[in-house]
Scaffold this active site. Sequence first.
Site, PDB file in Angstrom:
ATOM      1  CG  ASP A   1      35.776  45.894  40.195  1.00 49.20           C
ATOM      2  OD1 ASP A   1      34.615  45.763  40.600  1.00 49.20           O
ATOM      3  OD2 ASP A   1      36.413  44.971  39.653  1.00 49.20           O
TER       4      ASP A   1
ATOM      5  CD  GLU B   1      33.287  43.333  31.796  1.00 51.50           C
ATOM      6  OE1 GLU B   1      34.273  43.109  31.063  1.00 51.50           O
ATOM      7  OE2 GLU B   1      33.348  43.289  33.038  1.00 51.50           O
TER       8      GLU B   1
HETATM    9  C1  DGY Z   1      37.271  41.395  38.838  1.00 55.66           C
HETATM   10  O1  DGY Z   1      37.984  40.427  39.129  1.00 55.66           O
HETATM   11  O2  DGY Z   1      37.585  42.253  38.033  1.00 55.66           O
HETATM   12  C2  DGY Z   1      35.956  41.497  39.452  1.00 55.66           C
HETATM   13  O3  DGY Z   1      35.308  42.688  39.137  1.00 55.66           O
HETATM   14  C3  DGY Z   1      35.979  41.296  40.935  1.00 55.66           C
HETATM   15  O4  DGY Z   1      34.796  40.692  41.225  1.00 55.66           O
END
Ligand code: DGY
Length: 418
Positions: free
Chosen positions: A159, A383
């Site tokens: 992201d 994660e």
């Molecule tokens: C989030 O919502 O952080 C995800 O990475 C988008 O898929």
Amino acid sequence: MSNTLDNKAREIMRGNDKGTYTVPTAGLYPYQWNWDSAFAALGFSTFDMGRAWVELETLFTGQWDNGMVPHIIFHEKSSGYFPGPDVWGTTHTPPTSGISQPPVAATFTRMIFDKDPEAGRAHLVGLFPKLLAWHRWFFECRNESGMIVVTHPWESGRDNAPDWDEAMKNVDISGVGEYTRNDLGHVDPHMRPQKEDYDRYMAIVYAGRDCGWDEAEIAENGPFRVSDPGMTFILLRANRDLLAMAVTLGEDTSEIESWISAIESGVERMWNPAINSYDSVNIRTGLFAGDITLVSFLCWYAGVNNPKMLEQFDRVTNAAMFSMPSYDPEAEDFEPFRYWRGPVWGIVNTLIAIGLADMGHIEKAEKLREDTVKLISKSGFAEYFNPQDGSPAGGMDFTWTAAIWLAWASPNAQTEGN
Ligand code: DGY
């Protein structure tokens, strides 16, 4: 120790299992995510082959008529996530997001099939045309001279990677208005993308929704179109695996072969001599991002053996206590806790190491596995992890971290050849 962690990993996967699909982690991500799910299938294949196939088959219930497999499938209602189905405004049943995610599924389908070809054949026959249609969609809608582009940072799975910074500056946020993020209720804000990132994420979602997710319009005028070494290498590898499965099934291979040679030449266009690395290109400006990130090291996974990347590998891994950091630790704006701007991700370690091992760079592959073992042993199935001190970050009890433990990192996975 490893038996205890194996048990814990299975427990996490069972705990996140909704029956036919697995959520990445409770709370933060309450739906089915595309590449998370493919990793989950790989993890399940170490102890429940039937469930592994179901995971992949459920993923494809989200496939659109144009072949696209969305990054989120909203199987059940949940109030805990933003942006939910109403915001995406797509028309598929079950509801989905409007963008895709890295196509690791073909590669994992092949790995799972190879464990038991006889029992897997019927599943492969069902999945093959769906994988083919998805890869064709990439070629038709995300291909720029063999480089595979993303139309939203979320599509890359990374992201807030630094790769996107320059292109994100040009995204107009004047129409975004107010919204409430849910992620910050689950995870410490210094581990997540910032508001200025989120405003732009939302502006790009609204632009897609406003044109009815019309791919021609998105290609022509979408606010964000950047080639991604991650997507490009992953799709190249996935096509090689799809080709092998086509041969197994006696299917025609010519179309897949043409994709492979097109992407092989696209890979060369992503080489940035100024930084001696594979790099992203903003299609709107033609500019390289100028950043060395962990996906540059997916070249081997794609079957591309570049000696200069071996040197980069040594430099970057020497600069971090734990590898592979998601961003060059020697970069000025490296942030060890913030999502894709520094932390280590076990899933990407897995992919890089598979590639390294395939190409005979066994010690380097083993270095990544040993670091992953240390991180999970010290900090659990987080994660992602801080590459400087190994502390856990993001969501905990994470499906894909448990999955790669079972399928690759665990010493038992090595001896049992899972
Ligand atoms: C989030 O919502 O952080 C995800 O990475 C988008 O898929």
